[in-house]
Design a protein around this motif. Structure first.
Motif, mmCIF file in Angstrom:
data_model
loop_
_atom_site.group_PDB
_atom_site.id
_atom_site.type_symbol
_atom_site.label_atom_id
_atom_site.label_comp_id
_atom_site.label_asym_id
_atom_site.label_seq_id
_atom_site.Cartn_x
_atom_site.Cartn_y
_atom_site.Cartn_z
ATOM 1 N N THR A 10 -38.561 -9.184 -7.329
ATOM 2 C CA THR A 10 -39.328 -10.407 -7.048
ATOM 3 C C THR A 10 -38.967 -11.570 -7.954
ATOM 4 O O THR A 10 -39.657 -12.575 -7.986
ATOM 5 C CB THR A 10 -40.828 -10.115 -7.198
ATOM 6 N N ILE A 417 -55.513 -8.526 -3.123
ATOM 7 C CA ILE A 417 -54.080 -8.254 -3.134
ATOM 8 C C ILE A 417 -53.431 -9.124 -2.060
ATOM 9 O O ILE A 417 -53.846 -9.110 -0.894
ATOM 10 C CB ILE A 417 -53.804 -6.764 -2.861
ATOM 11 N N SER A 420 -47.544 -10.461 -0.543
ATOM 12 C CA SER A 420 -46.314 -9.978 -1.180
ATOM 13 C C SER A 420 -46.476 -8.598 -1.790
ATOM 14 O O SER A 420 -45.485 -7.963 -2.163
ATOM 15 C CB SER A 420 -45.866 -10.963 -2.267
ATOM 16 N N ARG A 421 -47.703 -8.112 -1.863
ATOM 17 C CA ARG A 421 -47.986 -6.812 -2.481
ATOM 18 C C ARG A 421 -48.490 -5.770 -1.473
ATOM 19 O O ARG A 421 -48.896 -4.691 -1.883
ATOM 20 C CB ARG A 421 -49.042 -6.987 -3.576
ATOM 21 N N GLY A 664 -49.144 -11.903 -7.237
ATOM 22 C CA GLY A 664 -49.436 -11.279 -5.954
ATOM 23 C C GLY A 664 -50.780 -10.597 -5.893
ATOM 24 O O GLY A 664 -51.117 -9.936 -4.905
ATOM 25 N N TYR A 665 -51.594 -10.753 -6.916
ATOM 26 C CA TYR A 665 -52.940 -10.195 -6.942
ATOM 27 C C TYR A 665 -53.780 -10.985 -7.930
ATOM 28 O O TYR A 665 -53.260 -11.714 -8.793
ATOM 29 C CB TYR A 665 -52.935 -8.705 -7.327
ATOM 30 N N SER A 707 -45.887 -2.601 -4.525
ATOM 31 C CA SER A 707 -45.803 -3.760 -3.646
ATOM 32 C C SER A 707 -45.976 -3.371 -2.187
ATOM 33 O O SER A 707 -45.579 -4.114 -1.288
ATOM 34 C CB SER A 707 -44.454 -4.472 -3.837
#
Length: 950
Positions: A10, A417, A420-421, A664-665, A707
């Motif tokens: 990433t 979340i 992207s995760r 991503g979270y 992810s």
């Protein structure tokens, strides 16, 4: 934050997000990293919930009798206990929307109330007012007695139900809340939809109440014991309940005197005011640059205090501390803080044994509905009162209700979340409000459908809104914000001597160079007489108090002889109910943009986490926050003479928020919101001031490992933080370094004890997980580690266990044999509230001492006695082994072979009767004591929601 396992994959995305700048990541709907997953049209809602022990809090006389006879919690009533074991096994029930199970109840034409297999009401109605009529009706059926208690606490009429013991609290409520006219003005300022919701809820609750008066099967048994019935609900009741809940779970402050007393005790311990101020700042810091925060410093910073007009914050603190430490205790506790003197005839009746009879006058004022209700429940009431412990039963009921008012609190976690995760490119959400456990829970669940309103979630009985929940397009969670929104001002009032001299008049205060009149009124609190704690007769007695306000707010304590008073300034003053408008928007939101529009209307201080079907996750820290004078210190009161008054409120854009964070979270567990946002006055389970260690790291570290999260994986995350010892993350590296540096000099048993901890997986529960066994034990690693943390704390701060701050509050230190003597400095700094295995403020200070690199702050004074890290840890290890030998080895010195005996009984959460005597978990004879379940650090109500491919 630890490096993500997927950093290499990433890196390009992260660099792109960073190039957007902190502003773009924390503003509006254009934040980096979101909205780019799977199209919303390809995603569908998945949802599950759990509300332990069950939806219903209705214990009628038949259910009460059956439950007492069998001792089975489920026999007290339908849906009273059918989610307890499910919840403790990390399972949940379906929570998808738009179902119509079974046959609908129709309390009014056009309104349909269905119930799912767990008793959760699903309400369909043609318009907003009818919708909330249905909700009010259904929730009154499930929680009538709790609704009655909450509205009475909000109105300051609790003593009319509970007797003398409720008077002081009612006076405090009347002091700090609003008049009938002010509530009417608040109501008139609401939108039409909000007005319809409030009025409909009231009408529905009253419809159920009317039905209950002639149907004993739906009248709670508590009323038989209290020889009372619920009075009709009103619009003011709903508004007052909302304000009252706000004071406990959506605001923070007004407790500055605990810091003053702490300073005074530190001076007594360390010998000087200078040493006390140094120690205080070590223990109650404003900001640690290396603290865990919901919004990392690299993303954005936000400020909630102006810079000093001259000098530094250190200078401001020293000046304010010198002034505050000289203030008299007489302006700490007063009528407005719940410490009013017991009125007559309560004090006299307290020495009388037996019940007080109704005289003729009392009998004549009993209304016809009361007589009907008493007749309907006479048989059950007579049976209960014939019990040998009848007097104790009623006393316990009253005490439990008063304790409910005293101990209402907020906590909670929520995490989201981003696309992207996740495996499917959608978003996921978990919310867990933490309000403790009881029969029934303080929260209730329901689902609504009318027009644009389609949502399911939880709320407090009495509030007409889905407060925490989800719909087909957004899912949101709330956690108590714990930012300071209540401030104490010390007013200079006209003293008795000045009044005599004619300098000024009674009820005047000095502000901006002139004497001003307080706004004063009289409030009359009605109460029932209470002989030996047992309320009897209608509320025929009363006491009248003068309630005054200054420009800052209500006066809660005053000393006219000294010419001083304390007033409270509430940032949300007369604006608490506006939050309904924002929550209402969420209940019908279709997009992230709709969510933001609702968030901007919130006046409560709650952390808000959201996940949306159109691909966004976000965190907001909304509410009303004043621009504080830079020459004040929010840990202490401010002079009320005008020079330190606050400015206007911060704008919504100035409040901490982040949209689609690059990680991503996003997760919050009452965590510090952002850097620059100072931590205020609190200590203990508020998790503030923030440090390197905090329970939220158990969530963040877990989220960073993958992810490809899916909806089904949310249970795994929930279980992970529910059973983890949050202290292990920061302490174990220190212990590892100590073990490595001292391998040659440690004894075999010392090394074995350290190795047992260092090979432990960090879970506080296990290795066995039997929820039905109250004696289930934890492994040696968890047990030895817990004892070691206690020993390290005592090695550095043991003397502070003798420094009592407040004799009116029990000490939270579980190892204090004299806890009833009062709150100590040690207990306050080491306290973690209900989060048994959390990293306390004291633990973060200890790590700052033992491993300075964990903090961005330097320790101001020496707590080690000149000893090194290794000397301290060795002494604490010896202390640990001694404690283990006493508890697990018959007081014989521990050997390597003995260490596996170190297996503590896992802590238990108590599910007690909310009323103390009715329902499961009561102390009635021959009933049951509190039901216990293994301690898990989770929400009292849990909802998992996500947007995935079907």
């Amino acid at each position: 934050m630890q490096a993500m396992n997927t950093l290499k994959r990433t890196l390009l995305l992260t660099a792109l997000l960073a190039s957007l700048g902190a502003c773009s990541r924390s503003d509006g709907v254009n934040g980096g990293g979101g909205g780019g997953g799977t199209p919303a049209s390809e995603l569908a809602l998945k949802a599950e919930t759990a509300l332990p022990p069950g939806q219903s809090g209705l214990f009628n006389v038949v259910g009460q009798a059956l439950g007492l006879a069998t001792g089975n919690p489920g026999d007290y009533g339908a849906h009273v206990d059918d989610q307890r074991e499910m919840y403790w096994n990390f399972q949940s029930k379906p929570g998808v929307l738009v179902t119509k199970p079974g046959t609908a109840e129709v309390p009014k034409a056009g309104i349909e109330i269905y119930r799912d297999s767990y008793g959760v009401p699903i309400v369909y109605a043609p318009n907003v007012r009818d919708l909330w009529f249905g909700v009010g009706y259904a929730i009154a059926h499930d929680r009538l007695f709790l609704m009655d208690a909450v509205r009475r606490m909000g109105r300051g009429t609790f003593a009319e139900l509970t007797g003398c013991g409720g008077v002081a609290g009612d006076i405090a409520t009347r002091t700090t809340t609003y008049t009938e006219e002010e509530y009417l003005a608040i109501f008139n300022g609401l939108s039409q939809d909000a007005k319809d919701a409030v009025q409909g809820y009231v009408d529905g609750a009253n419809a159920l109440r009317t039905k209950a008066l002639t149907d004993p099967t739906i009248l709670p048994a508590e009323y038989a014991l209290l020889t009372s019935i619920p009075e009709p609900f009103s619009v003011t009741d709903v508004l007052a309940a909302g304000v009252y809940i706000t004071r406990f779970v959506a605001s923070e402050g007004g407790n500055e005197f605990l810091n003053i007393k702490m300073l005074q005790q530190l001076q007594a311990e360390y010998g000087s005011a200078s040493a006390a101020k140094q120690a205080f700042q070590d223990m109650v810091w404003l900001e640690d640059p290396k603290a865990i925060a919901t919004i990392p410093a690299s993303t954005a910073k936000f400020s909630n205090q102006n810079a000093p007009s001259s000098g530094t914050r250190e200078t401001v603190f020293n000046n304010m501390a010198d002034w505050a430490m000289a203030l008299p205790d007489t302006v700490w506790k007063g009528d407005g803080t719940g410490h009013a003197a017991m009125p007559s005839p309560c004090a006299e009746l307290g020495t009388v044994t037996g019940a007080v009879s109704l005289d003729r006058g009392a009998s004549e004022v009993i209304s016809k509905p009361l007589m009907q209700a008493k007749k309907a429940t006479a048989k059950a009431a007579k049976a209960l009162r014939k019990a040998a412990a009848a007097q104790k039963i009623v006393q316990d009921l009253v005490k439990a209700l008063i304790d409910l008012r005293a101990h209402l609190h907020g906590g909670s976690m929520a995490y989201a979340i981003g696309s992207s995760r996740t495996r499917d490119g959608g978003t996921l959400m978990v919310s867990g409000p933490q309000l403790g456990y009881s029969y029934p829970l303080l929260l209730v669940e329901y689902e609504i459908h009318s027009g644009d309103y389609h949502a399911r979630g939880s709320s407090v009985p009495g509030l007409p809104v889905v407060g925490i929940g989800y719909n087909n397009d957004i899912a949101w969670g709330l956690t108590t914000g714990y930012s300071k929104t209540i401030d104490s001002f010390i007013e200079t009032i006209c003293s008795t001597a000045q009044q005599t001299a004619g300098t000024c008049a009674a009820d005047q205060y000095f502000h901006k160079g002139v004497w001003k009149d307080m706004s004063c009124r009289s409030e009359t609190v009605n109460f029932r007489v209470s002989a030996s704690g047992i309320p009897a007769a209608p509320p025929l007695f009363n006491t009248t108090k003068k309630i005054c306000r200054t420009v800052h707010g209500p006066v809660v304590a005053r000393d006219d002889a000294r010419g001083l008073a304390r007033s409270l300034q509430f940032a949300m003053w007369q604006r608490e109910i506006e939050t309904i408008e924002g929550l209402r928007e969420w209940n019908k939101a279709k997009s992230f943009k709709d969510f933001v529009a609702g968030a901007s209307k919130l006046t409560w201080n709650e952390n808000v986490t959201v996940a949306t079907r159109d691909g966004h996750i976000a965190y907001y820290h909304p509410g009303l926050f004043p621009r504080r004078s830079g020459d004040t210190d929010m840990r202490l009161p401010s002079p009320g003479t005008g020079e330190y008054d606050f400015g206007s409120n911060l704008s919504f854009k100035e409040l901490p928020h982040v949209v689609d964070p690059p990680e991503g979270y996003v997760a919050n567990w009452n965590t510090k919101p952002a850097f620059g946002w100072l931590d205020g006055e609190g200590l203990g389970n508020t998790s503030r001031p923030g440090g390197a260690g905090q329970r939220v790291t158990s969530i963040l570290d877990k989220l960073a490992t993958r992810s490809d999260w899916t909806f089904d994986d949310l249970k795994e995350i929930d279980r992970h933080h529910g059973i983890h010892d949050h202290r292990a993350r920061e302490y174990l590296p220190v212990l590892k370094a100590f073990r490595s540096a001292n391998a040659a000099t440690l004894s075999d048993v010392q090394k074995a004890a350290l190795d047992t901890m260092l090979t432990w997986n960090g879970d506080a529960f296990g290795p066995d997980y039997d929820i039905s066994n109250p004696s289930v034990k934890d492994g040696p690693g968890a047990t030895i580690f817990g004892a070691y943390v206690d020993a390290i704390r005592e090695e550095l701060f043991l003397p502070l266990k003798d420094n009592v701050i407040d004799s009116g509050v029990p000490d939270p230190d579980p190892n204090n044999p004299n806890a009833e003597a009062g709150l100590t400095v040690f207990g306050r700094v080491s306290g973690v509230g209900s989060h048994v295995f959390d990293q306390s403020v004291m633990d973060n200070l200890i790590l700052r001492i033992l491993k300075p690199s964990t903090s961005g702050l330097a320790v101001r004074r020496d707590y080690t006695g000149g000893r090194s890290r290794d000397v301290i840890l060795r002494a604490a290890l010896d202390r640990t082994l001694q404690a283990l030998s006493k508890q697990y080895n018959g007081n014989v010195a521990m050997t390597v072979a003995d260490l596996p005996k170190s297996t503590r009984i896992h802590p238990r959460s108590k599910l007690c009767s909310l009323s103390g005597v009715i329902g499961p978990g009561s102390d009635t004879i021959p009933g049951t004591s509190c039901v216990t379940m293994p301690y898990e650090d989770r929400g009292s109500w849990v909802h998992h929601a996500g947007y995935e491919k079907p």
